[in-house]
Design an enzyme around this catalytic site. Structure first.
Site, PDB file in Angstrom:
ATOM      1  N   SER A  66       0.845  -1.188   0.000  1.00 55.63           N
ATOM      2  CA  SER A  66       0.000   0.000   0.000  1.00 55.63           C
ATOM      3  C   SER A  66       0.881   1.239   0.000  1.00 55.63           C
ATOM      4  CB  SER A  66      -0.888   0.013   1.242  1.00 55.63           C
ATOM      5  OG  SER A  66      -0.098   0.336   2.377  1.00 55.63           O
ATOM      6  N   LYS A  67       0.234   2.364  -0.067  1.00 52.47           N
ATOM      7  CA  LYS A  67       0.914   3.664  -0.081  1.00 52.47           C
ATOM      8  C   LYS A  67       1.973   3.783   1.025  1.00 52.47           C
ATOM      9  CE  LYS A  67      -0.274   6.864  -3.121  1.00 52.47           C
ATOM     10  NZ  LYS A  67       0.914   7.215  -3.886  1.00 52.47           N
ATOM     11  N   ARG A  68       1.701   3.097   2.130  1.00 58.74           N
ATOM     12  CA  ARG A  68       2.632   3.170   3.254  1.00 58.74           C
ATOM     13  C   ARG A  68       4.036   2.702   2.850  1.00 58.74           C
ATOM     14  NH1 ARG A  68       2.457  -0.274   6.992  1.00 58.74           N
ATOM     15  NH2 ARG A  68       0.957  -1.614   5.952  1.00 58.74           N
ATOM     16  N   HIS A  69       4.080   1.768   1.896  1.00 59.67           N
ATOM     17  CA  HIS A  69       5.368   1.212   1.485  1.00 59.67           C
ATOM     18  C   HIS A  69       6.086   2.088   0.470  1.00 59.67           C
ATOM     19  CE1 HIS A  69       3.055  -2.409   2.819  1.00 59.67           C
ATOM     20  NE2 HIS A  69       4.178  -2.594   3.472  1.00 59.67           N
ATOM     21  N   GLY A  70       5.339   2.929  -0.216  1.00 61.85           N
ATOM     22  CA  GLY A  70       5.922   3.759  -1.266  1.00 61.85           C
ATOM     23  C   GLY A  70       4.904   3.906  -2.382  1.00 61.85           C
TER      24      GLY A  70
END
Ligand code: GLU
Ligand code: ZN
Length: 491
Positions: free
Chosen positions: A254-258
């Site tokens: 998800s966005k959290r990873h990049g």
């Protein structure tokens, strides 16, 4: 039997890594089997639909070089391939199910449904689903409700007994008790729009889809879809649910990873070859060791059996590595035209792109190539050639484990060696050896000598190879910048 597979995105957001992987696996599987790859737009959720995401879908697939055999734009024998253009069809089939007793009209108001929900939560601590209030209305009751002008939905009659099994090529048989399938899901909404389940099953059947490859998160929908196929009396296709795409921490990517949107990778200067190659390896491998695949190769060698069952990790570093490899494989000419837009946007090259600028860019490319991971790196790496923004922060010059005094000494002594040798045309390897000897004499690591020089010349600790930087910048300007850095350390 001809293989027919589809990618069926809902245009409610940008194409992300997971979705594109699904598209690629379907596409490669079709190609490898001489079959058809179909693109279908599942746009029945009108609230979440956006034009932008539809455009993004087309842009992304065409950027990757994935062409669909049937679908929007190109058409095909089972069109339309856009669900919102097939409403009458879904209505017809839903009514058919009602006539056959497999589905029924439900007139419940949102208020009543909410009340049922609250009551269930209060008494059974969680919502069990629709209470089948309208499952057995008589003809008269229905007519009465119709007279009141209530527009009904159509719900599937899910059997309360027995169980439903479907076979997944990777995961084997998956069985669920019918009483655990959400009771009587809506197939057709009161506005005449189908829900995902109805439209998806009807289209897969009418478009003669043979294999369904989709994300594992659709597994819970599997039993319901089988019940729908049964209700219609149709043969379900084969299923192959794809392993989840995770970040390094084992959580769903998800966005959290990049970045996850392909468009963002593209903007940063990832090459389509690299994305296609690496994304294909997230959950699939030919032999466990081959890493490089072109689209054409994958179109030949892709096999379902080689898809992994366990979740796959998307490793950003590995993608960078692939991208670097593909960048280095480009000819200088090609790479120059790929980085041109970034250079122009940074204002380093004019919009008219003169012959002189072209020459300068081509001279720059071979050394850029060595250092770039993504195309957009080109501006940072070459900024020192186009603008003179000296680094005024002494700390940046000082290498690890060095003192300010040593750094100053290095700027003078190594600077002298480098400038002298460059003027005399001494091969850089010899100069390097001299700088190494100097570092040894000073009792510091060689980077303690090179880092201050590099920062003096390029204003950055990450830069092109030093001798390239000097050559590209010219001796005079190099000397000026080294002297200026020496001055900085005199204060
Ligand atoms: N429209 C669904 C999606 O967005 C399709 C799922 C499927 O492949 O059945 O993922
Ligand atoms: Zn009802």
């Amino acid at each position: 039997m001809e293989v027919r597979v589809r990618y069926a995105p809902s245009p409610t957001g940008l194409q992300h890594i997971g979705g594109v992987r699904t598209a690629l696996y379907n596409y490669f599987f079709a190609k490898a089997n001489g079959g058809k790859f179909i693109l279908r737009i599942e746009d029945t959720d009108r609230e979440r639909y956006t034009d932008e995401s539809l455009q993004d879908l087309y842009d992304t697939l065409s950027w990757l070089g994935v062409k669909w055999d049937e679908g929007p734009v190109v058409g095909g024998p089972y069109g339309s391939y856009v669900q919102s253009e097939r409403l009458e069809l879904y209505q017809k089939y839903a009514k058919q199910l009602v006539e056959d007793g497999k589905a029924y009209y439900c007139y419940c108001t949102p208020e009543r449904l909410e009340k049922v929900r609250q009551e269930q939560i209060a008494s059974k601590s969680q919502y069990q689903g629709y209470d089948r209030h309208c499952a057995n209305l008589t003809q008269e009751e229905r007519e009465e409700l119709e007279k009141q002008g209530i527009k009904p939905v159509i719900r599937l009659r899910v059997p309360t007994e027995g169980k439903t099994t479907f076979h997944d090529i990777l995961m084997g048989d998956i069985t669920r008790k019918n009483k655990d399938v959400s009771p009587d899901p809506i197939l057709l909404k009161s506005d005449g729009f189908p829900t995902y389940h109805l439209a998806n099953v009807i289209d897969d059947h009418l478009m003669k889809i043979t294999h369904i490859m989709r994300a594992q998160e659709w597994i819970p929908s599997g039993p319901l879809h089988i019940l729908l196929y049964n209700a219609f009396g149709w043969e379900p296709p084969q299923y192959c649910h794809l392993p989840m795409v995770m970040g390094k921490d084992g959580q769903k990517l998800s966005k959290r990873h990049g970045d996850t949107a392909v468009r963002d990778f593209r903007a940063k200067g990832y090459l389509p070859e690299a994305i296609l190659n690496y994304v294909s390896l997230v959950g699939w491998s030919l032999d466990g060791s081959t890493e490089f695949f072109s689209r054409e190769e994958l179109e030949k060698c892709f096999k379902l059996e080689n898809i992994h069952v366990s979740p796959a990790v998307f490793d950003y570093k590995k993608l960078d590595w692939f991208n670097g490899q593909y960048i280095r494989a480009k000819s200088d000419e090609e790479l120059a035209s790929l980085i041109l837009p970034y250079m122009q946007k940074a204002g380093f090259i004019s919009a008219s792109y003169t012959d002189d600028e072209k020459k300068k860019l081509l001279r720059l490319v071979p050394s850029l190539k060595e250092r770039m991971k993504v195309l957009s790196d080109c501006t940072e790496l070459s900024a020192f050639l186009f603008e003179d923004k000296p680094c005024l922060d002494k700390e940046t010059y000082i290498a690890k484990k060095c003192t300010e005094e040593q750094t100053k000494e290095a700027l003078y002594k190594a600077g002298e060696i480098i400038l002298q040798d460059s003027k005399a045309g001494v091969p850089f390897a010899d100069t390097e050896a001299k700088v190494c000897a100097l570092a040894e004499e000073m009792g510091i690591k060689v980077n303690g000598c090179f880092q201050p020089i590099r920062v003096a010349i390029t204003a950055s600790t990450v830069s092109l190879p030093l001798h390239d930087s000097i050559e590209l910048l010219g001796l005079e300007e190099t000397e000026r910048r080294i002297k200026r850095a020496q001055e900085l350390f005199n204060n």
